[in-house]
Design a protein around this motif. Structure first.
Motif, PDB file in Angstrom:
ATOM      1  N   GLU A 102      -5.647 -20.051   5.298  1.00  0.00           N
ATOM      2  CA  GLU A 102      -5.508 -18.617   5.514  1.00  0.00           C
ATOM      3  C   GLU A 102      -4.783 -17.979   4.328  1.00  0.00           C
ATOM      4  O   GLU A 102      -3.612 -17.618   4.396  1.00  0.00           O
ATOM      5  CB  GLU A 102      -4.737 -18.336   6.806  1.00  0.00           C
ATOM      6  N   PRO A 103      -5.483 -17.856   3.194  1.00  0.00           N
ATOM      7  CA  PRO A 103      -4.868 -17.216   2.025  1.00  0.00           C
ATOM      8  C   PRO A 103      -4.575 -15.751   2.331  1.00  0.00           C
ATOM      9  O   PRO A 103      -5.086 -15.194   3.312  1.00  0.00           O
ATOM     10  CB  PRO A 103      -5.949 -17.348   0.953  1.00  0.00           C
ATOM     11  N   LEU A 104      -3.770 -15.135   1.507  1.00  0.00           N
ATOM     12  CA  LEU A 104      -3.496 -13.714   1.690  1.00  0.00           C
ATOM     13  C   LEU A 104      -4.765 -12.880   1.539  1.00  0.00           C
ATOM     14  O   LEU A 104      -5.026 -11.955   2.321  1.00  0.00           O
ATOM     15  CB  LEU A 104      -2.448 -13.248   0.678  1.00  0.00           C
ATOM     16  N   LEU A 105      -5.563 -13.206   0.527  1.00  0.00           N
ATOM     17  CA  LEU A 105      -6.724 -12.391   0.166  1.00  0.00           C
ATOM     18  C   LEU A 105      -7.905 -13.284  -0.187  1.00  0.00           C
ATOM     19  O   LEU A 105      -7.718 -14.416  -0.641  1.00  0.00           O
ATOM     20  CB  LEU A 105      -6.397 -11.517  -1.058  1.00  0.00           C
ATOM     21  N   ALA A 108       0.715  -8.368  -8.812  1.00  0.00           N
ATOM     22  CA  ALA A 108       0.291  -9.331  -9.835  1.00  0.00           C
ATOM     23  C   ALA A 108      -0.907 -10.136  -9.372  1.00  0.00           C
ATOM     24  O   ALA A 108      -1.813 -10.443 -10.162  1.00  0.00           O
ATOM     25  CB  ALA A 108       1.456 -10.261 -10.177  1.00  0.00           C
ATOM     26  N   LEU A 109      -0.932 -10.471  -8.085  1.00  0.00           N
ATOM     27  CA  LEU A 109      -2.056 -11.218  -7.532  1.00  0.00           C
ATOM     28  C   LEU A 109      -3.348 -10.404  -7.611  1.00  0.00           C
ATOM     29  O   LEU A 109      -4.410 -10.937  -7.952  1.00  0.00           O
ATOM     30  CB  LEU A 109      -1.748 -11.581  -6.078  1.00  0.00           C
ATOM     31  N   LEU A 110      -3.259  -9.107  -7.319  1.00  0.00           N
ATOM     32  CA  LEU A 110      -4.440  -8.243  -7.407  1.00  0.00           C
ATOM     33  C   LEU A 110      -4.927  -8.120  -8.845  1.00  0.00           C
ATOM     34  O   LEU A 110      -6.133  -8.163  -9.112  1.00  0.00           O
ATOM     35  CB  LEU A 110      -4.123  -6.857  -6.837  1.00  0.00           C
ATOM     36  N   ARG A 111      -4.005  -7.952  -9.779  1.00  0.00           N
ATOM     37  CA  ARG A 111      -4.408  -7.829 -11.178  1.00  0.00           C
ATOM     38  C   ARG A 111      -5.055  -9.124 -11.671  1.00  0.00           C
ATOM     39  O   ARG A 111      -6.027  -9.092 -12.428  1.00  0.00           O
ATOM     40  CB  ARG A 111      -3.199  -7.463 -12.042  1.00  0.00           C
ATOM     41  N   LEU A 133       0.821  -1.214   0.000  1.00  0.00           N
ATOM     42  CA  LEU A 133       0.000   0.000   0.000  1.00  0.00           C
ATOM     43  C   LEU A 133       0.855   1.265   0.000  1.00  0.00           C
ATOM     44  O   LEU A 133       0.500   2.258  -0.637  1.00  0.00           O
ATOM     45  CB  LEU A 133      -0.941  -0.005   1.204  1.00  0.00           C
ATOM     46  N   ASN A 134       1.975   1.256   0.706  1.00  0.00           N
ATOM     47  CA  ASN A 134       2.795   2.454   0.804  1.00  0.00           C
ATOM     48  C   ASN A 134       3.742   2.642  -0.367  1.00  0.00           C
ATOM     49  O   ASN A 134       4.089   3.771  -0.699  1.00  0.00           O
ATOM     50  CB  ASN A 134       3.600   2.425   2.108  1.00  0.00           C
ATOM     51  N   PHE A 135       4.166   1.545  -1.008  1.00  0.00           N
ATOM     52  CA  PHE A 135       5.203   1.649  -2.039  1.00  0.00           C
ATOM     53  C   PHE A 135       4.820   0.988  -3.361  1.00  0.00           C
ATOM     54  O   PHE A 135       5.629   0.980  -4.292  1.00  0.00           O
ATOM     55  CB  PHE A 135       6.513   1.047  -1.523  1.00  0.00           C
ATOM     56  N   GLY A 136       3.612   0.446  -3.464  1.00  0.00           N
ATOM     57  CA  GLY A 136       3.185  -0.153  -4.717  1.00  0.00           C
ATOM     58  C   GLY A 136       3.081   0.879  -5.827  1.00  0.00           C
ATOM     59  O   GLY A 136       2.794   2.054  -5.595  1.00  0.00           O
ATOM     60  N   SER A 137       3.319   0.446  -7.052  1.00  0.00           N
ATOM     61  CA  SER A 137       3.201   1.336  -8.210  1.00  0.00           C
ATOM     62  C   SER A 137       1.727   1.603  -8.510  1.00  0.00           C
ATOM     63  O   SER A 137       0.823   0.974  -7.933  1.00  0.00           O
ATOM     64  CB  SER A 137       3.849   0.682  -9.427  1.00  0.00           C
ATOM     65  N   ASP A 138       1.482   2.531  -9.426  1.00  0.00           N
ATOM     66  CA  ASP A 138       0.105   2.799  -9.847  1.00  0.00           C
ATOM     67  C   ASP A 138      -0.561   1.518 -10.347  1.00  0.00           C
ATOM     68  O   ASP A 138      -1.721   1.243 -10.039  1.00  0.00           O
ATOM     69  CB  ASP A 138       0.085   3.862 -10.948  1.00  0.00           C
ATOM     70  N   GLY A 139       0.181   0.726 -11.131  1.00  0.00           N
ATOM     71  CA  GLY A 139      -0.382  -0.513 -11.663  1.00  0.00           C
ATOM     72  C   GLY A 139      -0.677  -1.537 -10.593  1.00  0.00           C
ATOM     73  O   GLY A 139      -1.609  -2.339 -10.726  1.00  0.00           O
ATOM     74  N   ASP A 140       0.114  -1.524  -9.511  1.00  0.00           N
ATOM     75  CA  ASP A 140      -0.128  -2.455  -8.412  1.00  0.00           C
ATOM     76  C   ASP A 140      -1.393  -2.087  -7.630  1.00  0.00           C
ATOM     77  O   ASP A 140      -2.134  -2.967  -7.197  1.00  0.00           O
ATOM     78  CB  ASP A 140       1.062  -2.458  -7.444  1.00  0.00           C
TER      79      ASP A 140
END
Length: 258
Positions: free
Chosen positions: A121-124, A177-180, A86-93
């Protein structure tokens, strides 16, 4: 056709009346009450995920759950990883987060609301709120870990900092990448979408967590009075991990109540 639609809606309505009170509340069917008609109490994480589900449904959005693990050491690790994103992810992330409601919750509490959320207990977990029963998809990936003490012993401080940045970039890239993959990647308005995410989730924490800062010898929970939880012995904290999602409860003075 209209008659079949009416019967389907009626059946769904009757099914909803059989749900527990807190689930009916999440779907916007009235306040959760106990047998006397008074508002019913529920655990904090359950309250948070229920309220977030309701917001997502009202906004016609999916709900994205940052899963809080049961193990305390895993809470620290995962909180730092989410903080890095959240603090350092790129715009695409970050852009995929613009279209979802985000909440931090345990799997145990999520499954009280969404029984089909799955095991482990997955990440998301992505919860599609436009269906009854709701559909849930787990998103998970193995994240690289820091090996700071070994690296420092092998190559000194400068090598340690380079290694930290490399691992942080790999962790952020894996989560992005997981979010996309799970939420989709719309190439339009990426910069604006990412800016909205930073305004919503970086300036203030996602529901169900606190922002905190680790110095290696102490923790400051943002927004808590008299904060400064001492945890000396944590040692070196990678620079991109210092502001992280704190998954433990704190009282009004900032003291941990875990």
């Amino acid at each position: 056709m209209k008659r079949r639609h009416l019967l389907g809606a009626t059946a769904a309505g009757l099914a909803a009346t059989a749900w527990p009170a807190f689930i009916r509340d999440a779907f916007g069917d009235g306040a959760a009450c106990d047998e006397t008609g008074k508002p019913a109490a529920a655990p904090g994480s359950l309250v948070q995920v229920s309220a977030a589900f309701r917001r997502a449904r009202q906004a016609n959005r999916a709900l994205l759950v940052f899963v809080i693990p049961v193990d305390d050491s895993a809470k620290w690790e995962r909180g730092h990883a989410f903080g890095e994103l959240l603090n350092f992810g790129s715009d695409g992330d970050l852009a995929p987060l613009a279209g979802v409601e985000v909440v931090c919750a345990t799997m145990a509490d999520l499954k009280k609301l969404v029984p089909g959320a799955g095991n482990g207990e997955p990440l998301l977990v992505v919860v599609r709120t436009d269906k009854v029963p709701v559909a849930a998809t787990q998103l998970d990936v193995a994240l690289p870990s820091y090996d700071g003490m070994r690296r420092m012993a092998a190559g000194g401080w400068e090598e340690q900092l380079k290694h930290d940045d490399k691992i942080a970039a790999q962790r952020i890239g894996a989560l992005g990448a997981l979010l996309r993959k799970g939420l989709g990647a719309d190439g339009r308005n990426v910069e604006a979408s990412a800016a909205s995410v930073r305004a919503r989730l970086v300036k203030a924490p996602p529901a169900g967590a606190h922002w905190a800062i680790a110095s290696g010898c102490g923790i400051d929970v943002e927004g808590a009075r008299d904060s400064g939880l001492m945890a000396c012995g944590m040692g070196h904290v990678p620079s991109k991990s210092r502001r992280f999602l704190y998954f433990f409860a704190v009282d009004g003075r900032g003291a941990s109540t875990r």
